[in-house]
Design a protein around this motif. Structure first.
Motif, mmCIF file in Angstrom:
data_model
loop_
_atom_site.group_PDB
_atom_site.id
_atom_site.type_symbol
_atom_site.label_atom_id
_atom_site.label_comp_id
_atom_site.label_asym_id
_atom_site.label_seq_id
_atom_site.Cartn_x
_atom_site.Cartn_y
_atom_site.Cartn_z
ATOM 1 N N ASN A 123 0.793 -1.225 0.000
ATOM 2 C CA ASN A 123 0.000 0.000 0.000
ATOM 3 C C ASN A 123 0.830 1.281 0.000
ATOM 4 N N ILE A 124 2.130 1.171 -0.153
ATOM 5 C CA ILE A 124 2.970 2.371 -0.140
ATOM 6 C C ILE A 124 3.899 2.449 -1.357
ATOM 7 N N LEU A 125 4.532 1.338 -1.708
ATOM 8 C CA LEU A 125 5.593 1.347 -2.712
ATOM 9 C C LEU A 125 5.023 1.084 -4.109
ATOM 10 N N HIS A 126 5.432 1.908 -5.067
ATOM 11 C CA HIS A 126 5.014 1.744 -6.467
ATOM 12 C C HIS A 126 6.222 1.306 -7.292
ATOM 13 N N THR A 127 6.073 0.245 -8.058
ATOM 14 C CA THR A 127 7.186 -0.336 -8.796
ATOM 15 C C THR A 127 6.835 -0.480 -10.269
ATOM 16 N N PRO A 128 7.854 -0.523 -11.161
ATOM 17 C CA PRO A 128 7.583 -0.792 -12.576
ATOM 18 C C PRO A 128 6.921 -2.148 -12.744
ATOM 19 N N ARG A 129 6.103 -2.266 -13.760
ATOM 20 C CA ARG A 129 5.306 -3.482 -13.913
ATOM 21 C C ARG A 129 6.106 -4.648 -14.477
ATOM 22 N N TYR A 130 6.991 -4.364 -15.421
ATOM 23 C CA TYR A 130 7.634 -5.450 -16.150
ATOM 24 C C TYR A 130 9.136 -5.565 -15.899
ATOM 25 N N CYS A 131 9.699 -4.709 -15.039
ATOM 26 C CA CYS A 131 11.127 -4.799 -14.749
ATOM 27 C C CYS A 131 11.361 -4.309 -13.326
ATOM 28 N N ARG A 132 12.579 -4.481 -12.839
ATOM 29 C CA ARG A 132 12.884 -4.064 -11.470
ATOM 30 C C ARG A 132 14.076 -3.102 -11.472
ATOM 31 N N THR A 133 14.052 -2.180 -10.508
ATOM 32 C CA THR A 133 15.117 -1.193 -10.381
ATOM 33 C C THR A 133 15.805 -1.364 -9.033
ATOM 34 N N SER A 134 17.057 -0.950 -8.976
ATOM 35 C CA SER A 134 17.796 -1.032 -7.714
ATOM 36 C C SER A 134 17.652 0.242 -6.897
ATOM 37 N N LEU A 135 17.183 1.341 -7.517
ATOM 38 C CA LEU A 135 17.048 2.624 -6.828
ATOM 39 C C LEU A 135 15.618 2.838 -6.359
ATOM 40 N N ARG A 136 15.482 3.423 -5.183
ATOM 41 C CA ARG A 136 14.169 3.756 -4.630
ATOM 42 C C ARG A 136 14.125 5.241 -4.294
ATOM 43 N N VAL A 137 13.035 5.894 -4.681
ATOM 44 C CA VAL A 137 12.907 7.334 -4.499
ATOM 45 C C VAL A 137 11.710 7.633 -3.602
ATOM 46 N N ALA A 138 11.924 8.466 -2.593
ATOM 47 C CA ALA A 138 10.847 8.909 -1.706
ATOM 48 C C ALA A 138 10.532 10.368 -2.014
ATOM 49 N N PHE A 139 9.280 10.647 -2.358
ATOM 50 C CA PHE A 139 8.826 12.022 -2.579
ATOM 51 C C PHE A 139 8.186 12.517 -1.288
ATOM 52 N N ILE A 140 8.625 13.691 -0.831
ATOM 53 C CA ILE A 140 8.113 14.282 0.400
ATOM 54 C C ILE A 140 7.489 15.624 0.044
ATOM 55 N N ILE A 141 6.169 15.728 0.226
ATOM 56 C CA ILE A 141 5.424 16.921 -0.182
ATOM 57 C C ILE A 141 4.826 17.587 1.058
ATOM 58 N N PRO A 142 5.377 18.728 1.498
ATOM 59 C CA PRO A 142 4.775 19.440 2.633
ATOM 60 C C PRO A 142 3.423 20.009 2.213
ATOM 61 N N PHE A 143 2.445 19.941 3.124
ATOM 62 C CA PHE A 143 1.081 20.167 2.646
ATOM 63 C C PHE A 143 0.170 20.663 3.764
ATOM 64 N N ARG A 144 -0.809 21.491 3.336
ATOM 65 C CA ARG A 144 -1.976 21.787 4.157
ATOM 66 C C ARG A 144 -3.020 22.498 3.295
ATOM 67 N N ALA A 145 -4.219 21.921 3.259
ATOM 68 C CA ALA A 145 -5.393 22.526 2.631
ATOM 69 C C ALA A 145 -5.157 22.941 1.178
ATOM 70 N N ARG A 146 -4.439 22.087 0.426
ATOM 71 C CA ARG A 146 -4.214 22.372 -0.996
ATOM 72 C C ARG A 146 -4.632 21.160 -1.844
ATOM 73 N N GLU A 147 -5.780 20.595 -1.528
ATOM 74 C CA GLU A 147 -6.223 19.370 -2.198
ATOM 75 C C GLU A 147 -6.334 19.512 -3.711
ATOM 76 N N PRO A 148 -6.890 20.613 -4.254
ATOM 77 C CA PRO A 148 -6.955 20.735 -5.719
ATOM 78 C C PRO A 148 -5.578 20.671 -6.375
ATOM 79 N N HIS A 149 -4.578 21.273 -5.738
ATOM 80 C CA HIS A 149 -3.213 21.236 -6.278
ATOM 81 C C HIS A 149 -2.629 19.827 -6.180
#
Length: 367
Positions: A123-149
């Motif tokens: 429920n957290i990690l998204h991976t390519p469907r047909y191949c595998r990668t050795s690198l993992r990237v975490a996106f960190i988005i600071p947020f408050r009350a900007r749901e449309p964006h």
């Protein structure tokens, strides 16, 4: 009437004969489907795998895939930034019905902050469907009350990351209260959480991308990855609001910034002391220089972003003390950041495309 009786007998006999044939040929096929319950020793390995923990199954499945190419063949370069399409794609990718309620992001699963062990790669990690990668990237988005964006950013970004063949997670770190906004504390909390949860997901993240919610990339060949060596990556040097003039109007490292874990710890993260809008990015620029790290930027024609127009949050006023804080940054940066972070994670909301983390950033010192 008697002349029809022989025909009736013939018809009934034919029906009886067909019923017998059905019993002879079809009954064995149905009886074969029912068999006595077998012990696990006699159960096929594929059936045993279905009973295995989700993370273990996913890990075995990933190892069976070929390695992804270093540079994806699906990249097209310049892409259109269509805000209406991006929001529609958010609903499509999430498999939710669109809603006219701007604050609605779709259905989610709630997990209390103390039950972090319930989070897993399913429920957290998204991976390519047909191949595998050795690198993992975490996106960190600071947020408050900007749901449309947020809907537009995630709807725009998801197909790009898929074409880039990235293994990634998106963490939307939301301030839990309506008090004055503190972007630095949110980003520090997001980093500490992502760094901690890495092992629980089967491997630590290699790159941490701090991404403003209102910036959408205009090219899919701008790779969300960390440069090797002592470089910190500032990925958004050209923004449409400033006519794409590189580093216009006093910009330092704002917008989209990527660190490796050891680099972010070396600079002690973002400052915790900036309450309100402005200052934390300039402070980070000082921290990077103080630790003798270098800043890598893409070609201005590649690192192009569209900024979504918006009004400033009333709970995020301009920080009038920012200049005073910046003058002290070189001296106090070692004591203000990750080392004195005192935030608290309240709960998690699990959405199909991202994980939202609700954070108590505590009370500003002047309240």
């Amino acid at each position: 009437m008697r002349q029809y009786i022989p025909r009736l007998y013939t018809f009934v006999g034919a029906i009886t004969f067909l019923n017998v044939l059905c019993l002879v040929f079809l009954l064995p096929k149905f009886t074969m489907k029912t068999r006595p319950r077998e012990s696990i020793l006699n159960t096929p390995s594929t059936a045993i795998e279905e009973r295995a923990p989700a993370n273990a199954r996913r890990k075995r499945a990933a190892l069976s895939k070929p390695c992804c190419p270093q540079l994806s063949n699906y990249l097209v370069g310049t892409i259109k930034v269509d805000l209406e399409w991006a929001e529609k794609n958010y609903w499509t990718e999430s498999n939710f019905e669109p809603s006219k309620w701007q604050a609605y992001l779709g259905e989610y699963e709630t997990i209390p902050g103390e039950d972090v062990h319930l989070l897993n790669s399913e429920n957290i990690l998204h991976t390519p469907r047909y191949c595998r990668t050795s690198l993992r990237v975490a996106f960190i988005i600071p947020f408050r009350a900007r749901e449309p964006h947020l809907k537009k950013l995630v709807g725009h970004l998801t197909p790009i990351l898929r074409r880039q063949l990235e293994t990634y997670s998106i963490f939307v770190v939301e301030q839990h209260s309506n008090r004055t906004f503190n972007k630095g504390r949110l980003m520090n909390t997001g980093f500490e959480f992502a760094n901690m949860i890495g092992d629980q997901l089967g491997g630590k993240f290699d790159c941490f991308v701090f991404h403003d919610v209102d910036l959408l990339p205009e090219r899919d060949d701008l790779l969300y990855r960390c440069t090797e060596g002592s470089f910190v990556d500032h990925l958004a040097p050209s923004i449409d609001k400033f006519d794409y003039k590189p580093l216009c109007c006093g910009m330092t490292v704002g917008g989209v910034l990527a660190f490796k874990s050891d680099q972010f710890r070396k600079v002690n993260g973002f400052p915790n002391s900036y309450w309100g809008w402005g200052g934390e990015d300039d402070d980070m620029n000082i921290r990077i220089r103080k630790q003798a790290l270098k800043i890598a930027r893409p070609d201005p024609k590649i690192g192009r972003f569209t900024m979504i127009k918006h009004r400033r949050d009333q709970s995020n006023p301009r920080n009038i003390k920012a200049l005073q804080e910046l003058k002290k940054s070189w001296v106090i940066s070692e004591n203000d950041g990750l080392v004195n972070l005192d935030t608290e994670i309240k709960e998690f909301h699990l959405y199909p495309l991202f994980t939202k983390i609700f954070v108590d950033v505590k009370v500003p010192p002047d309240i």
